[in-house]
Design a protein around this motif. Structure first.
Motif, short mmCIF file in Angstrom:
data_model
loop_
_atom_site.label_atom_id
_atom_site.label_comp_id
_atom_site.label_asym_id
_atom_site.label_seq_id
_atom_site.Cartn_x
_atom_site.Cartn_y
_atom_site.Cartn_z
N GLN A 1 0.82 -1.21 0.00
CA GLN A 1 0.00 0.00 0.00
C GLN A 1 0.86 1.26 0.00
O GLN A 1 0.54 2.25 -0.66
CB GLN A 1 -0.95 -0.01 1.19
CG GLN A 1 -2.03 -1.07 1.13
CD GLN A 1 -2.96 -0.83 -0.05
OE1 GLN A 1 -3.13 0.28 -0.53
NE2 GLN A 1 -3.59 -1.91 -0.52
N ARG A 2 1.95 1.24 0.77
CA ARG A 2 2.85 2.40 0.78
C ARG A 2 3.37 2.70 -0.61
O ARG A 2 3.35 3.85 -1.06
CB ARG A 2 4.02 2.13 1.73
CG ARG A 2 5.02 3.28 1.83
CD ARG A 2 6.29 2.86 2.54
NE ARG A 2 7.03 1.85 1.77
CZ ARG A 2 8.04 1.15 2.25
NH1 ARG A 2 8.44 1.33 3.50
NH2 ARG A 2 8.67 0.27 1.49
N ASN A 3 3.86 1.65 -1.29
CA ASN A 3 4.40 1.86 -2.61
C ASN A 3 3.34 2.30 -3.61
O ASN A 3 3.59 3.14 -4.50
CB ASN A 3 5.11 0.59 -3.10
CG ASN A 3 6.37 0.29 -2.31
OD1 ASN A 3 6.85 1.14 -1.56
ND2 ASN A 3 6.89 -0.90 -2.47
N ARG A 4 2.12 1.79 -3.45
CA ARG A 4 1.03 2.20 -4.34
C ARG A 4 0.66 3.66 -4.11
O ARG A 4 0.57 4.45 -5.06
CB ARG A 4 -0.20 1.30 -4.10
CG ARG A 4 -1.38 1.65 -5.00
CD ARG A 4 -2.63 0.85 -4.60
NE ARG A 4 -3.11 1.23 -3.28
CZ ARG A 4 -3.90 2.27 -3.07
NH1 ARG A 4 -4.25 3.09 -4.07
NH2 ARG A 4 -4.32 2.55 -1.83
N VAL A 5 0.49 4.03 -2.85
CA VAL A 5 0.07 5.39 -2.53
C VAL A 5 1.13 6.42 -2.93
O VAL A 5 0.82 7.50 -3.45
CB VAL A 5 -0.24 5.50 -1.02
CG1 VAL A 5 -0.45 6.95 -0.62
CG2 VAL A 5 -1.48 4.67 -0.68
N LEU A 6 2.40 6.07 -2.73
CA LEU A 6 3.49 6.99 -3.04
C LEU A 6 3.96 6.88 -4.49
O LEU A 6 4.90 7.57 -4.89
CB LEU A 6 4.67 6.75 -2.10
CG LEU A 6 4.36 6.96 -0.60
CD1 LEU A 6 5.61 6.71 0.22
CD2 LEU A 6 3.82 8.37 -0.34
N GLY A 7 3.33 5.99 -5.25
CA GLY A 7 3.67 5.83 -6.66
C GLY A 7 5.03 5.19 -6.90
O GLY A 7 5.67 5.43 -7.93
N LYS A 8 5.43 4.33 -5.96
CA LYS A 8 6.73 3.67 -6.09
C LYS A 8 6.61 2.20 -6.48
O LYS A 8 7.59 1.51 -6.59
CB LYS A 8 7.50 3.77 -4.76
CG LYS A 8 7.75 5.19 -4.30
CD LYS A 8 8.65 5.94 -5.25
CE LYS A 8 8.98 7.33 -4.71
NZ LYS A 8 9.84 8.09 -5.64
#
Length: 362
Positions: free
Chosen positions: A354-361
């Motif tokens: 989720q972190r990578n999705r939200v931050l576009g990473k």
């Protein structure tokens, strides 16, 4: 024949004369020095680093009353001779990877890494909180050793190749270096598997004696220079998702130590594991980018190759189930691993996605 008696009379030299020349622990003015043989050439990233951290921590924690005299391969015994050297008493302790010694007992694989096994976190969960350390000691009793873990490389790469792997059939006839049970898995796929010490790998790959090899990960592999002789690098491997390093002590030596020195060795080993793992993970990303800048092509194995790894791994892991101690070690390890992963998947694993999705990473 009693295993301990046999080793004390045969060990490396194969005669009683070998036993009479064994080096006794060094004492001087109330201080004790332990001779530690290692499987790593001096300066080898990650692996010798861990051995050096342990050496330094023990001296500092004991205020110099307990010290380690670290020996590289060839200074006392060869890289893969450290097990017998410590078991027999020729050396006091070793720093190595216990899966090198599955020929002594297949259970030793679990104290480094096994195919589709635990991550670095899952291994220490098992070792310190779910019975792993006690099983390491039970196994060590057979060979006159006290078990300790001291270091972890984290997940290891799939390895270096001259050509891309497009199917499991590409392993057939491939001359490949991979130790432990992972090597047995590749053997099931037709590879010609060799267990060559780290200090000899660059030459073997550059000369063509090997078609490919796995070592550790970007930080260690870059320092070894493999990018100079191969340009295909598979990032994820099935064989070592979190590889523990061992600092096993001769059991007679261990029993002679004071409670304080035993505690120092144990806690210094724990600290070495955390320091080494964090250092490696902190540096692998930058090292991978440097490898790419030198023309290395970073790939992942196709799903059908992973499926072949899985099928062959099950065969290999099942082959030793008639050994009662191996079966208990395997069950204990897998029970702990699956219990740990249940929460990790729903917490850390999901959070990172989720972190990578939200931050576009992602």
């Amino acid at each position: 024949m009693d295993r301990r008696s046999f080793l004390k009379t045969s060990a490396l030299g194969g005669s009683a004369a070998a036993a009479t020349s064994l080096a006794a622990p060094a004492y001087a003015q109330g201080k004790r020095t332990l001779t530690m043989v290692t499987s790593w050439p001096r300066g080898f990233a990650v692996l010798d680093d861990a051995a050096s951290y342990l050496e330094k921590m023990v001296a500092e924690m004991s205020d110099g009353t307990l010290t380690i005299d670290k020996k590289a391969p060839g200074e006392l015994v060869g890289a893969l001779e450290v097990f017998d050297a410590v078991s027999s008493g020729q050396a006091d302790m070793y720093h190595s990877a216990d899966y090198y010694f599955i020929g002594q007992h297949p259970g030793y694989g679990y104290f480094t890494a096994v195919p589709f096994g635990g991550t670095a976190q899952e291994i220490v969960n098992w070792y310190y909180h779910d019975g792993g350390e006690q099983l390491h000691d039970e196994l060590g009793q057979i060979f006159n050793m006290k078990g300790l873990l001291a270091g972890n490389s984290g997940s290891q790469s799939g390895g270096w190749f001259r050509n891309e792997i497009t199917s499991a059939a590409d392993f057939n006839g491939l001359k490949f270096r991979m130790p432990g049970m992972g090597g047995k898995v590749l053997g099931k796929l037709g590879a010609s598997v060799q267990n060559i010490p780290g200090g000899e790998l660059y030459q073997a790959l550059s000369s063509g004696a090997l078609d490919g090899l796995e070592w550790v990960g970007p930080m260690a592999d870059e320092r070894a220079g493999f990018q100079e002789v191969a340009k295909i690098y598979y990032a994820a491997g099935f064989h070592e998702p979190g590889s523990a390093l061992a600092a096993n002590v001769n059991l007679d030596v261990w029993n002679e130590l004071s409670d304080q020195h035993k505690a120092i060795l144990r806690y210094a080993s724990m600290a070495t594991t955390q320091l080494q793992l964090s250092e490696t993970l902190a540096n692998n990303g930058a090292a991978l980018e440097r490898l790419k800048s030198q023309g290395v092509k970073v790939l992942q194995f196709p799903d059908d190759v992973w499926d072949a790894f899985g099928a062959a791994s099950k065969e290999v892991m099942d082959e030793n189930m008639d050994d009662e101690l191996y079966a208990r070690i395997r069950k204990s390890f897998e029970d702990s691993m699956y219990s740990s992963s249940e929460w990790i998947n729903q917490s850390d694993g999901y959070y990172v996605q989720q972190r990578n999705r939200v931050l576009g990473k992602g």
